[in-house]
Design a protein around this motif. Structure first.
Motif, short mmCIF file in Angstrom:
data_model
loop_
_atom_site.label_atom_id
_atom_site.label_comp_id
_atom_site.label_asym_id
_atom_site.label_seq_id
_atom_site.Cartn_x
_atom_site.Cartn_y
_atom_site.Cartn_z
N PHE A 149 0.79 -1.09 -0.18
CA PHE A 149 0.01 -0.01 -0.18
C PHE A 149 1.00 1.29 -0.04
N ARG A 150 0.50 2.17 -1.02
CA ARG A 150 1.16 3.51 -1.09
C ARG A 150 0.47 4.58 -1.32
N ILE A 151 0.65 5.65 -0.78
CA ILE A 151 -0.03 7.04 -1.10
C ILE A 151 0.85 7.67 -1.89
N GLN A 152 0.35 8.04 -3.13
CA GLN A 152 1.25 8.69 -4.19
C GLN A 152 1.07 10.14 -4.21
N ALA A 153 0.16 10.63 -3.91
CA ALA A 153 0.02 12.27 -3.74
C ALA A 153 -1.40 12.57 -3.00
N ALA A 154 -1.19 13.63 -2.38
CA ALA A 154 -2.47 14.22 -1.42
C ALA A 154 -2.54 15.54 -1.59
N ILE A 155 -3.71 16.27 -1.41
CA ILE A 155 -3.92 17.54 -1.28
C ILE A 155 -5.26 17.87 -0.63
N ALA A 156 -5.30 18.88 0.38
CA ALA A 156 -6.63 19.31 1.17
C ALA A 156 -6.82 20.72 0.61
N ARG A 157 -8.12 20.54 0.26
CA ARG A 157 -8.70 21.92 -0.27
C ARG A 157 -9.95 22.26 0.32
N ARG A 158 -10.63 23.48 0.09
CA ARG A 158 -11.82 23.82 0.53
C ARG A 158 -12.83 22.95 -0.23
N ASP A 159 -14.18 22.71 0.30
CA ASP A 159 -15.08 22.15 -0.33
C ASP A 159 -16.31 22.76 -0.38
N GLY A 160 -16.75 23.95 -0.87
CA GLY A 160 -17.83 24.59 -0.75
C GLY A 160 -18.18 25.78 0.28
N GLY A 161 -17.20 25.67 1.09
CA GLY A 161 -17.32 26.95 2.19
C GLY A 161 -16.15 26.85 3.16
N TRP B 125 -3.45 6.75 -4.80
CA TRP B 125 -2.64 5.96 -4.18
C TRP B 125 -2.77 4.45 -4.98
N ALA B 126 -1.79 3.63 -4.40
CA ALA B 126 -1.75 2.24 -5.07
C ALA B 126 -1.54 1.30 -4.23
N GLY B 127 -2.01 -0.08 -4.42
CA GLY B 127 -2.05 -1.03 -3.67
C GLY B 127 -2.30 -2.49 -4.44
N THR B 128 -1.96 -3.47 -3.54
CA THR B 128 -2.06 -4.87 -4.15
C THR B 128 -3.42 -5.59 -3.51
N ASP B 129 -4.49 -5.65 -4.01
CA ASP B 129 -5.58 -6.33 -3.49
C ASP B 129 -5.51 -7.77 -2.77
N ARG B 130 -6.35 -8.35 -2.28
CA ARG B 130 -6.36 -9.81 -1.76
C ARG B 130 -6.42 -10.73 -2.78
N GLY B 131 -6.47 -10.45 -3.92
CA GLY B 131 -6.27 -11.28 -5.24
C GLY B 131 -5.01 -11.31 -5.73
N GLY B 132 -4.08 -10.35 -5.36
CA GLY B 132 -2.58 -10.46 -5.75
C GLY B 132 -2.52 -9.16 -6.97
N THR B 133 -3.63 -8.57 -7.16
CA THR B 133 -3.49 -7.60 -8.44
C THR B 133 -3.20 -6.40 -8.01
N PHE B 134 -2.04 -5.74 -8.29
CA PHE B 134 -1.43 -4.51 -7.92
C PHE B 134 -1.97 -3.47 -9.02
N THR B 135 -2.60 -2.12 -8.23
CA THR B 135 -3.13 -1.23 -9.22
C THR B 135 -2.62 0.21 -8.64
N ASP B 136 -2.10 0.96 -9.51
CA ASP B 136 -1.85 2.36 -8.93
C ASP B 136 -2.65 3.39 -9.72
N GLY B 137 -2.65 4.45 -9.05
CA GLY B 137 -3.60 5.79 -9.83
C GLY B 137 -4.98 5.62 -9.06
N ARG B 138 -5.14 4.82 -8.16
CA ARG B 138 -6.49 4.91 -7.41
C ARG B 138 -6.70 6.14 -6.95
N ILE B 139 -7.98 6.41 -6.66
CA ILE B 139 -8.53 7.81 -6.33
C ILE B 139 -9.42 7.85 -5.25
#
Length: 213
Positions: free
Chosen positions: A155-167, A177-191
């Motif tokens: 599991f790895r957080i690739q990037a993060a930002i904090a911004r106002r949300d309407g007020g 972020w990126a991570g490997t699920d329980r099935g062994g599949t690695f995927t990056d660029g998750r949001i």
């Protein structure tokens, strides 16, 4: 010596000739000029060009590209050079820069740090199960007992930002972020987005995460 008169036949012929010549002259129009020589092809072409509309006037104007980019346009993630999937940690900085360029900072530095710390912890707890008990309102007892969907080691957080949300008292933490699920599949660029609110009744109120629907 007495001159001899012309024979009557000669006088008759002369009179007839004079009469015919007179008729011919009377039949011709007055002031008629001989036909002018035919114009040469070169002269005809020159005359046609001089009388025709200008070629420049008939040709539509061609729009030229502006010399400078319009000012005031905000950069976008699409315009940024993002790393290809699977590049690893080396490409995370490009994603972080793209997020910051596409969504300029609009929170006080202290609030931004607080939100980023909480958002990262929430994402890790949700994905790997670590630290769920810290957020009972977000992870009730039923969710705390669920098996984690992603392995902690991958599991790895690739990037993060904090911004106002309407007020002024609403914010969102946007994480890639990126991570490997329980099935062994690695995927990056998750949001993942985590939304926060805080009380308006007192100053410097802590930010409270909202449960994900």
């Amino acid at each position: 010596m007495t001159a001899t008169a012309p024979p009557p036949r000669l006088l008759l012929v002369s009179t007839a000739l004079l009469a015919v010549a007179g008729i011919v002259l009377l039949g011709m129009p007055q002031g008629r000029q001989p036909p002018a020589p035919a114009a040469s092809p070169t002269a005809q072409a020159t005359a046609d060009l001089s009388s025709a509309p200008s070629a420049v006037a008939q040709k539509p104007a061609v729009a030229t590209a502006p010399s400078a980019t319009p000012t005031g346009s905000a950069p976008s993630v699409v315009e940024s050079a993002l790393p290809p999937h699977g590049e690893g940690v080396a490409g995370d900085w490009a994603i972080q820069r793209s997020l910051e360029a596409a969504w300029p900072a609009d929170l006080p530095a202290a609030d931004e740090r607080e939100l980023l710390t909480a958002g990262r912890a929430l994402l890790r707890a949700d994905a790997t199960g670590i630290g769920r008990a810290q957020w009972p309102a977000v992870f009730p007892a039923l969710r705390q007992g669920l098996a984690p969907a992603f392995a902690t080691a991958r599991f790895r957080i690739q990037a993060a930002i904090a911004r106002r949300d309407g007020g002024p008292d609403k914010a969102v933490v946007h994480l890639v972020w990126a991570g490997t699920d329980r099935g062994g599949t690695f995927t990056d660029g998750r949001i993942t987005d985590w939304h926060f609110t805080r009380s308006t009744l007192k100053e410097a109120a802590p930010w409270t995460p909202q449960p994900r629907i």
